[in-house]
Design a protein around this motif. Structure first.
Motif, mmCIF file in Angstrom:
data_model
loop_
_atom_site.group_PDB
_atom_site.id
_atom_site.type_symbol
_atom_site.label_atom_id
_atom_site.label_comp_id
_atom_site.label_asym_id
_atom_site.label_seq_id
_atom_site.Cartn_x
_atom_site.Cartn_y
_atom_site.Cartn_z
ATOM 1 N N SER A 252 35.602 24.730 37.834
ATOM 2 C CA SER A 252 36.289 25.640 38.675
ATOM 3 C C SER A 252 35.900 27.040 38.850
ATOM 4 C CB SER A 252 37.840 25.492 38.294
ATOM 5 O OG SER A 252 38.166 24.419 38.115
ATOM 6 N N LEU A 253 35.647 27.556 37.537
ATOM 7 C CA LEU A 253 35.083 29.112 37.402
ATOM 8 C C LEU A 253 33.792 29.249 37.926
ATOM 9 C CD1 LEU A 253 36.034 31.794 36.361
ATOM 10 C CD2 LEU A 253 34.992 31.296 34.158
ATOM 11 N N GLY A 254 32.906 28.020 37.679
ATOM 12 C CA GLY A 254 31.685 28.022 38.453
ATOM 13 C C GLY A 254 31.618 28.084 40.023
ATOM 14 N N LEU A 255 32.548 27.112 40.411
ATOM 15 C CA LEU A 255 32.788 27.284 42.006
ATOM 16 C C LEU A 255 33.222 28.582 42.478
ATOM 17 C CD1 LEU A 255 34.224 23.535 42.346
ATOM 18 C CD2 LEU A 255 32.082 24.293 43.073
ATOM 19 N N LEU A 256 34.172 29.082 41.576
ATOM 20 C CA LEU A 256 34.813 30.617 42.136
ATOM 21 C C LEU A 256 33.699 31.472 42.353
ATOM 22 C CD1 LEU A 256 37.189 32.078 42.932
ATOM 23 C CD2 LEU A 256 37.646 32.526 40.371
ATOM 24 N N LEU A 257 32.605 31.285 41.326
ATOM 25 C CA LEU A 257 31.645 32.364 41.222
ATOM 26 C C LEU A 257 30.579 32.012 42.137
ATOM 27 C CD1 LEU A 257 31.736 33.242 37.447
ATOM 28 C CD2 LEU A 257 32.481 34.537 38.952
ATOM 29 N N ASN A 258 30.074 30.950 42.245
ATOM 30 C CA ASN A 258 28.959 30.351 43.122
ATOM 31 C C ASN A 258 29.293 29.883 44.564
ATOM 32 O OD1 ASN A 258 27.348 30.864 40.880
ATOM 33 N ND2 ASN A 258 27.911 29.047 39.824
ATOM 34 N N ASP A 259 30.696 29.504 44.785
ATOM 35 C CA ASP A 259 30.914 28.839 46.190
ATOM 36 C C ASP A 259 30.984 30.139 47.261
ATOM 37 O OD1 ASP A 259 31.430 27.422 48.298
ATOM 38 O OD2 ASP A 259 33.190 26.183 47.379
ATOM 39 N N THR A 260 30.050 30.148 48.132
ATOM 40 C CA THR A 260 29.967 31.138 49.203
ATOM 41 C C THR A 260 31.348 30.960 50.218
ATOM 42 O OG1 THR A 260 28.367 30.152 50.525
ATOM 43 C CG2 THR A 260 27.607 31.676 48.872
ATOM 44 N N LEU A 262 34.138 29.444 49.701
ATOM 45 C CA LEU A 262 35.176 29.921 48.903
ATOM 46 C C LEU A 262 35.382 31.504 49.105
ATOM 47 C CD1 LEU A 262 38.097 29.236 47.487
ATOM 48 C CD2 LEU A 262 36.805 29.550 45.226
ATOM 49 N N TYR A 263 34.342 32.179 48.776
ATOM 50 C CA TYR A 263 34.305 33.776 48.800
ATOM 51 C C TYR A 263 34.852 34.259 50.380
ATOM 52 C CZ TYR A 263 32.222 38.334 48.643
ATOM 53 O OH TYR A 263 32.152 39.785 48.804
ATOM 54 N N ARG A 264 34.146 33.557 51.329
ATOM 55 C CA ARG A 264 34.559 33.929 52.651
ATOM 56 C C ARG A 264 35.917 33.712 52.966
ATOM 57 N NH1 ARG A 264 29.094 31.182 55.492
ATOM 58 N NH2 ARG A 264 27.576 32.808 54.563
ATOM 59 N N ASN A 265 36.461 32.493 52.724
ATOM 60 C CA ASN A 265 37.774 32.219 52.729
ATOM 61 C C ASN A 265 38.871 33.271 52.242
ATOM 62 O OD1 ASN A 265 37.273 29.780 54.512
ATOM 63 N ND2 ASN A 265 37.444 28.584 52.763
ATOM 64 N N LEU A 266 38.447 33.637 50.925
ATOM 65 C CA LEU A 266 39.261 34.498 50.245
ATOM 66 C C LEU A 266 39.101 35.845 51.043
ATOM 67 C CD1 LEU A 266 38.467 33.890 46.581
ATOM 68 C CD2 LEU A 266 40.885 33.483 47.754
ATOM 69 N N ASN A 267 37.855 36.316 51.279
ATOM 70 C CA ASN A 267 38.051 37.343 52.223
ATOM 71 C C ASN A 267 38.906 37.740 53.539
ATOM 72 O OD1 ASN A 267 36.192 39.000 50.455
ATOM 73 N ND2 ASN A 267 34.297 38.159 51.367
#
Length: 293
Positions: A252-260, A262-267
């Motif tokens: 999960s932490l790896g996905l949080l750090l590496n999944d772009t 998820l990063y865009r959705n959070l933004n």
């Protein structure tokens, strides 16, 4: 009793006085007229430092004296020495007499015997004389001319030394040297005081520090370094595992750090929340209703 006349007495006394004078003069010359002797002649070209009564030696033993010195006017550079030798002294034919100069007693004559023949010179015969160059001859011929040439230079050197000695700069230099010597003496006393007082204390501190270092080394040897190193290796292994998981997409932490995505959705969510809060702030009545009784 018959008495001698005055003239006879004076004559006898005069003759006796002359005989005694002759004996005394020869005695002072080292000649014993009562001792039997043989006379020979020596032919030489130079009689420098030779005098009447100059000694004659054979193998270091004195056997006679020079009796007379004559110049042979019938030839060139030929001088005849009359020598007086002990009665028993015989000279082998082929022998010669060397003339050697000495430092204190002038010249000496040394008979160099030819021991390989059994024929001898007869008294009155002529014996060859040879001049041997000694130390004094070398000094006179070689050293003295150099000394004569050196005298003017020595005079110049002495004049220069006198000028140097009278120079005030030399006195100043000597005074400075004296002051420097005094300062060195003072420094030496201070150094002795330092060595006497401070150095023992420093040595004691060094000894204490050495003792503490020895104790620290002993305590360090008592530590279980192998266990500490193993624990450190285990910790480093855990850190490596954590780092691997953070870089992996399987956690999960790896996905949080590496999944772009998820990063865009959070933004996008943060942007919408920011816009909602701004709209609430600007239009609060749209979202909040108040009623009064």
């Amino acid at each position: 009793m018959k008495r001698f006349s005055k003239e006879t007495t004076i004559g006898v006394v005069t003759i006796i006085s002359l005989v005694l004078l002759y004996i005394g003069v020869n005695y002072l010359k080292g000649i014993n007229i009562f001792k039997p002797a043989n006379y020979y002649y020596v032919s030489c070209t130079n009689v420098r430092d030779i005098t009447i009564s100059s000694p004659i030696f054979v193998e270091g033993f004195k056997v006679g004296l020079v009796r007379d010195i004559k110049y042979d006017y019938s030839s060139v550079d030929k001088i005849i020495l009359e020598i007086r030798l002990d009665k028993g002294m015989r000279i082998n034919k082929g022998s010669y007499i060397s003339i050697e100069s000495t430092l204190l007693s002038g010249a000496e004559l040394h008979i160099q015997l030819n021991k390989f023949v059994s024929e001898y010179y007869k008294p009155g015969d002529m014996v060859e004389g040879r001049l041997k160059t000694g130390m004094m001859s070398s000094v006179e011929d070689n050293l003295l001319p150099r000394i004569v040439d050196l005298v003017p230079k020595m005079d110049s050197i002495l004049t220069g030394l006198q000028t140097l000695i009278n120079n005030s700069a030399l006195s100043q230099s000597l005074n400075n040297l004296e002051n420097t010597t005094k300062q060195l003496e003072t420094s030496s006393k201070q150094l002795n005081a330092l060595l006497k007082n401070d150095v023992p204390e420093i040595a004691s501190n060094l000894k204490t520090a050495s003792s503490n270092l020895s104790t620290f080394s002993s305590d360090l040897n008592k530590l279980n370094l192998d266990q500490s190193i193993n624990s450190l290796n285990s910790t480093l292994g855990n850190i490596n595992t954590l780092t691997f998981k953070l870089n992996s997409n399987s956690s999960s932490l790896g996905l949080l750090l590496n999944d772009t995505l998820l990063y865009r959705n959070l933004n996008y969510t943060l942007d919408n929340a920011s816009g909602l809060l701004l709209d609430i702030k600007q239009n609060p009545k749209r979202y909040i209703r108040l009623s009064l009784f």
